[in-house]
Design an enzyme around this catalytic site. Structure first.
Site, PDB file in Angstrom:
ATOM      1  N   ALA A 208     -41.680  10.233 -65.972  1.00  0.00           N
ATOM      2  CA  ALA A 208     -42.607  10.657 -66.853  1.00  0.00           C
ATOM      3  C   ALA A 208     -43.144  11.976 -66.862  1.00  0.00           C
ATOM      4  O   ALA A 208     -42.966  13.093 -67.491  1.00  0.00           O
ATOM      5  CB  ALA A 208     -43.547   9.335 -67.820  1.00  0.00           C
TER       6      ALA A 208
ATOM      7  N   LYS B 256     -42.593  14.064 -64.060  1.00  0.00           N
ATOM      8  CA  LYS B 256     -41.273  14.729 -63.373  1.00  0.00           C
ATOM      9  C   LYS B 256     -40.851  15.326 -64.413  1.00  0.00           C
ATOM     10  O   LYS B 256     -40.185  16.721 -64.412  1.00  0.00           O
ATOM     11  CB  LYS B 256     -40.282  13.902 -62.373  1.00  0.00           C
TER      12      LYS B 256
ATOM     13  N   TYR C  23     -44.859   8.114 -62.614  1.00  0.00           N
ATOM     14  CA  TYR C  23     -44.116   8.944 -62.224  1.00  0.00           C
ATOM     15  C   TYR C  23     -42.783   9.723 -62.851  1.00  0.00           C
ATOM     16  O   TYR C  23     -42.917  11.424 -62.710  1.00  0.00           O
ATOM     17  CB  TYR C  23     -43.307   8.339 -60.263  1.00  0.00           C
TER      18      TYR C  23
ATOM     19  N   VAL D  45     -54.514  19.210 -54.531  1.00  0.00           N
ATOM     20  CA  VAL D  45     -53.805  20.091 -55.855  1.00  0.00           C
ATOM     21  C   VAL D  45     -54.005  18.993 -57.148  1.00  0.00           C
ATOM     22  O   VAL D  45     -53.266  19.609 -58.419  1.00  0.00           O
ATOM     23  CB  VAL D  45     -52.782  20.423 -55.621  1.00  0.00           C
TER      24      VAL D  45
ATOM     25  N   SER E 127     -46.762  19.038 -45.155  1.00  0.00           N
ATOM     26  CA  SER E 127     -46.953  18.565 -43.563  1.00  0.00           C
ATOM     27  C   SER E 127     -46.359  17.766 -43.243  1.00  0.00           C
ATOM     28  O   SER E 127     -46.077  17.290 -41.858  1.00  0.00           O
ATOM     29  CB  SER E 127     -48.261  17.548 -43.377  1.00  0.00           C
TER      30      SER E 127
END
Length: 258
Positions: A158, A160, A156, A64, A24
């Protein structure tokens, strides 16, 4: 739910059905626009209804972060598109904390659910259809912050890093079935979400890492959402038909890799 429509670009993805999570705004919206312009039918998602979804894309609310949310989204993709040929996992993010020890347990889980497990769950639901058709493209959007992890964002980065490892393994598993899986790793990109995160970081008054706003980019500017979308479009196309298990870093040269 909006009506699906095609763009007026090269049409190299004509007949393809694409699902883009987090489409979006920012990078996700740029990806949606370029896939539409290439002739694909596109369904995109966000956690709540928004009027910023690119014109021509179908939209469904979806969270999700949960198994139920992934199942609902997969069902919507089947209903709206009739199947998925191109899957782009763009939804992600996390808020910074003063240091690693200040990150609450629930934020670690949130980061894993959004930035890693969301992809694992949705892939498990949609990849079997690609295997059966012996064709498909899956892309995971990572972050160059993985290359220089720092305390405020360890939850974050870790998550990814786990995503990148998983993406390579999935690519090797699906390659014999004609399904390509790749990672796109953006550097610092000028988006509303990125700017909000940098402002949060500045308010923490902690020593910045190289991923912060004072980092320099050899090509002389921050990235634009379209810079990342161009990479996604390339990997989705037949021009990348011999590319799988790769990680395309798009960062203006900020993080050279040998």
């Amino acid at each position: 739910m909006t009506t699906i429509g095609n763009g007026s670009g090269t049409q190299e993805l004509a007949g393809k059905r694409a699902l883009v999570t987090g489409g979006s705004r920012g990078i996700g919206a740029a990806v949606v626009r370029q896939l539409l312009d290439a002739g694909a039918e596109v369904l995109t998602t966000a956690r709540s209804a928004t009027n910023t979804v690119p014109e021509g894309a179908a939209f469904v609310e979806a969270d999700v972060r949960t198994r139920a949310g992934a199942e609902a989204l997969a069902a919507a993709a089947q209903e709206v598109l009739g199947g998925v040929d191109v899957l782009v996992h763009n939804a992600g993010g996390a808020q910074p904390y003063k240091d690693a020890s200040a990150i609450p347990d629930e934020e670690w889980q949130e980061a894993l659910d959004l930035n890693y497990l969301a992809s694992v769950r949705l892939d498990a639901l949609l990849a079997p259809g690609m295997r059966e058709r012996r064709s498909g493209v899956i892309m995971h959007i990572s972050s160059a912050a993985v290359l220089t992890p720092v305390g405020p964002f360890l939850h974050y980065t870790a998550a990814k890093a786990a995503l990148e490892n998983y993406s390579k393994g999935l690519a090797l598993e699906l390659a014999p079935f004609g399904v390509r899986v790749n990672t796109v790793t953006p550097g610092r990109v000028a988006t509303p979400g990125g700017e909000a995160t940098r402002e949060q970081w500045a308010r923490l008054d902690v020593a910045p890492g190289r991923t912060s706003a004072d980092a320099t980019v050899p090509l002389g500017r921050d990235g634009r959402p379209d810079d990342i979308a161009h990479a996604v479009l390339f990997l989705a196309s037949d021009r990348a038909s011999w590319l799988t298990a790769s990680n395309l870093v798009v960062d203006g040269g900020e993080f050279p890799r040998g």
